[in-house]
Design a protein around this motif. Structure first.
Motif, mmCIF file in Angstrom:
data_model
loop_
_atom_site.group_PDB
_atom_site.id
_atom_site.type_symbol
_atom_site.label_atom_id
_atom_site.label_comp_id
_atom_site.label_asym_id
_atom_site.label_seq_id
_atom_site.Cartn_x
_atom_site.Cartn_y
_atom_site.Cartn_z
ATOM 1 N N GLU A 204 31.238 2.558 -105.610
ATOM 2 C CA GLU A 204 32.564 2.710 -105.008
ATOM 3 C C GLU A 204 32.475 3.048 -103.522
ATOM 4 N N VAL A 205 31.546 3.908 -103.162
ATOM 5 C CA VAL A 205 31.381 4.293 -101.758
ATOM 6 C C VAL A 205 30.915 3.093 -100.932
ATOM 7 N N PHE B 290 31.511 -0.115 -101.569
ATOM 8 C CA PHE B 290 32.605 -1.073 -101.424
ATOM 9 C C PHE B 290 33.668 -0.584 -100.456
ATOM 10 N N SER B 291 33.810 0.727 -100.343
ATOM 11 C CA SER B 291 34.817 1.253 -99.415
ATOM 12 C C SER B 291 34.311 1.287 -97.976
ATOM 13 N N GLY C 242 31.841 3.281 -96.869
ATOM 14 C CA GLY C 242 31.377 4.611 -96.508
ATOM 15 C C GLY C 242 29.911 4.667 -96.152
#
Length: 67
Positions: free
Chosen positions: A16-17, A19-20, A22
């Motif tokens: 998730e990080v 893909f965002s 980050g």
């Protein structure tokens, strides 16, 4: 079961990080691998430490009562 949930959450969070935006690509999964390795290491060291302490106590308890 708890460890599987923890490791799954770490993997999911790393994805998730990434893909965002980050972290750069691949950094999140490498960080998760390091964290998982540290968890396994410290759990193993805890078991080893407890075994060593138990052996020490048993060995010295016998010497204290015989003297």
């Amino acid at each position: 079961v708890f460890a599987a949930l923890l490791f799954g959450a770490l993997e999911s969070g790393a994805t998730e990080v990434q893909f965002s935006g980050g972290l750069p690509t691949g950094q999140g999964t490498k960080l998760v691998e390091v964290i998982q390795g540290l968890i396994v290491f410290f759990v193993g060291m805890d078991a080893l430490f407890r075994d060593r302490v138990h052996r020490f106590v048993v060995r010295h308890r016998g010497q204290a009562t015989s003297g």
